[in-house]
Design a protein around this motif. Structure first.
Motif, mmCIF file in Angstrom:
data_model
loop_
_atom_site.group_PDB
_atom_site.id
_atom_site.type_symbol
_atom_site.label_atom_id
_atom_site.label_comp_id
_atom_site.label_asym_id
_atom_site.label_seq_id
_atom_site.Cartn_x
_atom_site.Cartn_y
_atom_site.Cartn_z
ATOM 1 N N UNK A 156 0.839 -1.204 0.000
ATOM 2 C CA UNK A 156 0.000 0.000 0.000
ATOM 3 C C UNK A 156 0.870 1.249 0.000
ATOM 4 N N UNK A 157 1.859 1.291 0.881
ATOM 5 C CA UNK A 157 2.748 2.452 0.942
ATOM 6 C C UNK A 157 3.515 2.605 -0.370
ATOM 7 N N UNK A 158 3.955 1.496 -0.937
ATOM 8 C CA UNK A 158 4.651 1.532 -2.223
ATOM 9 C C UNK A 158 3.739 2.088 -3.319
ATOM 10 N N UNK A 159 2.468 1.677 -3.313
ATOM 11 C CA UNK A 159 1.526 2.166 -4.314
ATOM 12 C C UNK A 159 1.328 3.676 -4.198
ATOM 13 N N UNK A 160 1.317 4.183 -2.968
ATOM 14 C CA UNK A 160 1.173 5.628 -2.751
ATOM 15 C C UNK A 160 2.409 6.365 -3.248
ATOM 16 N N UNK A 161 3.580 5.886 -2.848
ATOM 17 C CA UNK A 161 4.828 6.580 -3.174
ATOM 18 C C UNK A 161 5.141 6.537 -4.670
ATOM 19 N N UNK A 162 4.802 5.420 -5.318
ATOM 20 C CA UNK A 162 5.190 5.230 -6.724
ATOM 21 C C UNK A 162 4.032 5.416 -7.702
ATOM 22 N N UNK A 163 2.869 5.809 -7.209
ATOM 23 C CA UNK A 163 1.695 6.002 -8.058
ATOM 24 C C UNK A 163 1.383 4.733 -8.855
ATOM 25 N N UNK A 164 1.211 3.625 -8.135
ATOM 26 C CA UNK A 164 0.889 2.359 -8.770
ATOM 27 C C UNK A 164 -0.622 2.211 -8.855
ATOM 28 N N UNK A 165 -1.123 1.931 -10.032
ATOM 29 C CA UNK A 165 -2.567 1.828 -10.231
ATOM 30 C C UNK A 165 -3.119 0.481 -9.794
ATOM 31 N N UNK A 166 -2.296 -0.567 -9.861
ATOM 32 C CA UNK A 166 -2.812 -1.918 -9.648
ATOM 33 C C UNK A 166 -1.703 -2.781 -9.068
ATOM 34 N N UNK A 167 -1.867 -3.250 -7.836
ATOM 35 C CA UNK A 167 -0.828 -4.034 -7.178
ATOM 36 C C UNK A 167 -1.427 -5.318 -6.630
ATOM 37 N N UNK A 168 -0.888 -6.461 -7.081
ATOM 38 C CA UNK A 168 -1.261 -7.755 -6.513
ATOM 39 C C UNK A 168 -0.230 -8.131 -5.453
ATOM 40 N N UNK A 169 -0.717 -8.675 -4.340
ATOM 41 C CA UNK A 169 0.191 -9.112 -3.294
ATOM 42 C C UNK A 169 -0.290 -10.459 -2.755
ATOM 43 N N UNK A 170 0.423 -11.559 -2.981
ATOM 44 C CA UNK A 170 1.683 -11.646 -3.723
ATOM 45 C C UNK A 170 1.477 -11.495 -5.236
ATOM 46 N N UNK A 171 2.578 -11.204 -5.933
ATOM 47 C CA UNK A 171 2.487 -10.842 -7.352
ATOM 48 C C UNK A 171 2.007 -11.981 -8.239
ATOM 49 N N UNK A 172 2.226 -13.235 -7.816
ATOM 50 C CA UNK A 172 1.820 -14.358 -8.666
ATOM 51 C C UNK A 172 0.302 -14.435 -8.854
ATOM 52 N N UNK A 173 -0.452 -13.714 -8.047
ATOM 53 C CA UNK A 173 -1.910 -13.735 -8.192
ATOM 54 C C UNK A 173 -2.379 -13.188 -9.537
ATOM 55 N N UNK A 174 -1.508 -12.466 -10.221
ATOM 56 C CA UNK A 174 -1.871 -12.000 -11.571
ATOM 57 C C UNK A 174 -2.114 -13.173 -12.521
ATOM 58 N N UNK A 175 -1.409 -14.270 -12.288
ATOM 59 C CA UNK A 175 -1.469 -15.391 -13.238
ATOM 60 C C UNK A 175 -2.868 -15.969 -13.408
ATOM 61 N N UNK A 176 -3.572 -16.361 -12.331
ATOM 62 C CA UNK A 176 -4.917 -16.905 -12.547
ATOM 63 C C UNK A 176 -5.872 -15.899 -13.185
ATOM 64 N N UNK A 177 -5.677 -14.609 -12.930
ATOM 65 C CA UNK A 177 -6.541 -13.604 -13.542
ATOM 66 C C UNK A 177 -6.255 -13.496 -15.037
ATOM 67 N N UNK A 178 -4.983 -13.639 -15.411
ATOM 68 C CA UNK A 178 -4.637 -13.661 -16.838
ATOM 69 C C UNK A 178 -5.246 -14.880 -17.513
ATOM 70 N N UNK A 179 -5.172 -16.043 -16.844
ATOM 71 C CA UNK A 179 -5.768 -17.261 -17.400
ATOM 72 C C UNK A 179 -7.268 -17.076 -17.578
ATOM 73 N N UNK A 180 -7.911 -16.463 -16.598
ATOM 74 C CA UNK A 180 -9.354 -16.236 -16.682
ATOM 75 C C UNK A 180 -9.707 -15.374 -17.880
ATOM 76 N N UNK A 181 -8.869 -14.360 -18.165
ATOM 77 C CA UNK A 181 -9.151 -13.471 -19.285
ATOM 78 C C UNK A 181 -8.904 -14.108 -20.639
ATOM 79 N N UNK A 182 -7.870 -14.971 -20.725
ATOM 80 C CA UNK A 182 -7.488 -15.551 -22.016
ATOM 81 C C UNK A 182 -8.284 -16.823 -22.329
ATOM 82 N N UNK A 183 -8.409 -17.709 -21.352
ATOM 83 C CA UNK A 183 -9.132 -18.981 -21.555
ATOM 84 C C UNK A 183 -10.117 -19.176 -20.409
ATOM 85 N N UNK A 184 -11.215 -18.447 -20.412
ATOM 86 C CA UNK A 184 -12.145 -18.493 -19.281
ATOM 87 C C UNK A 184 -12.727 -19.873 -19.015
#
Length: 253
Positions: A211-239
């Protein structure tokens, strides 16, 4: 943005992610306004951080309006708003009482919209300001047994994205932090403990750092942990594949 000297409002600061975030913002030099339901814990945190404590149950719309009015009255403007307050409920949707549905929607969605709306004019007047929404992977992937929780978190996601578009060209920045399973009291309070072996819960401190990193660096979208992006990518490509895997391995949280 520079956090030193910034007025930062953190909702749901009595425990868990909110308390950890308040502690880290204090260490970075922020002036804190702390919201929560547990007055005792909130007072202790306020004493440690020099913050202002606002005890309120955001399931009551009047309490949200009162908290916003007090913040606006006491401060010339808010620089940082961390919309973190939230509650859960676990079980089949058809077993959920109407009052539980209302409470989840009020706390997790309506209160965040109303507080943001009330503080936004002052924030837009600042040279630089940041609104952070703490959502959940449940709002992007959906979770069996948490239908309403998933729905309201998805709603927060959509609201944050729309607000980000509206704020283009201004000093207001909007970010979303998407945690997975976090080691807090959330699961006990929702009525069902977290019992799965994987994924393993992460600490509230890791989410606070994101959260603090997102504020300081103006991050629009942060997954924690970062690997959580993977299932969301799979959902978008091959639902279809994603849904089959979710039914087989997902279960409830």
């Amino acid at each position: 943005m520079d956090i030193r000297g910034a007025v930062a409002v953190v909702t749901g600061a009595s425990s868990g992610i909110g308390a950890a975030t308040a502690t880290r913002l204090h260490a970075a030099g922020a002036r804190l306004v702390l919201h929560g339901r547990d007055g005792g814990r909130l007072a202790e945190l306020a004493e440690r951080t020099g913050g202002v404590a606002l005890t309120a149950d955001f399931a009551d719309p009047a309490a949200v309006r009162a908290a916003a009015a007090e913040i606006n009255d006491r401060f010339a403007g808010v620089d940082i708003l961390v919309n973190n307050a939230g509650i859960g409920w676990a079980g089949p949707f058809h077993e959920m009482a109407a009052e539980d549905v209302r409470r989840l929607v009020e706390v997790n969605l309506t209160a965040q919209l109303e507080l943001t709306r009330a503080l936004l004019p002052g924030m837009r007047a600042r040279p630089s300001a940041s609104v952070i929404f703490v959502t959940s992977i449940a709002g992007r992937a959906a979770v069996a047994g948490e239908a309403v929780y998933s729905a309201v978190k998805a709603g927060v996601d959509a609201f944050a994205e729309s607000l980000r578009f509206e704020s283009a060209g201004t000093g207001l920045r909007v970010g979303v932090v998407v945690p997975g399973v976090v080691d807090t009291e959330f699961f006990a309070r929702r009525g069902r403990p977290y019992e799965r072996g994987t994924p393993r819960p992460i600490s509230a401190g890791r989410v606070a750092e994101a959260i603090v990193h997102a504020i300081e660096r103006d991050r629009a979208d942060v997954y924690i942990p970062r690997w959580l992006r993977l299932p969301i990518l799979v959902r978008g490509v091959v639902p279809g594949v994603y849904r089959a895997l979710a039914v087989r391995f997902g279960g409830s949280g």
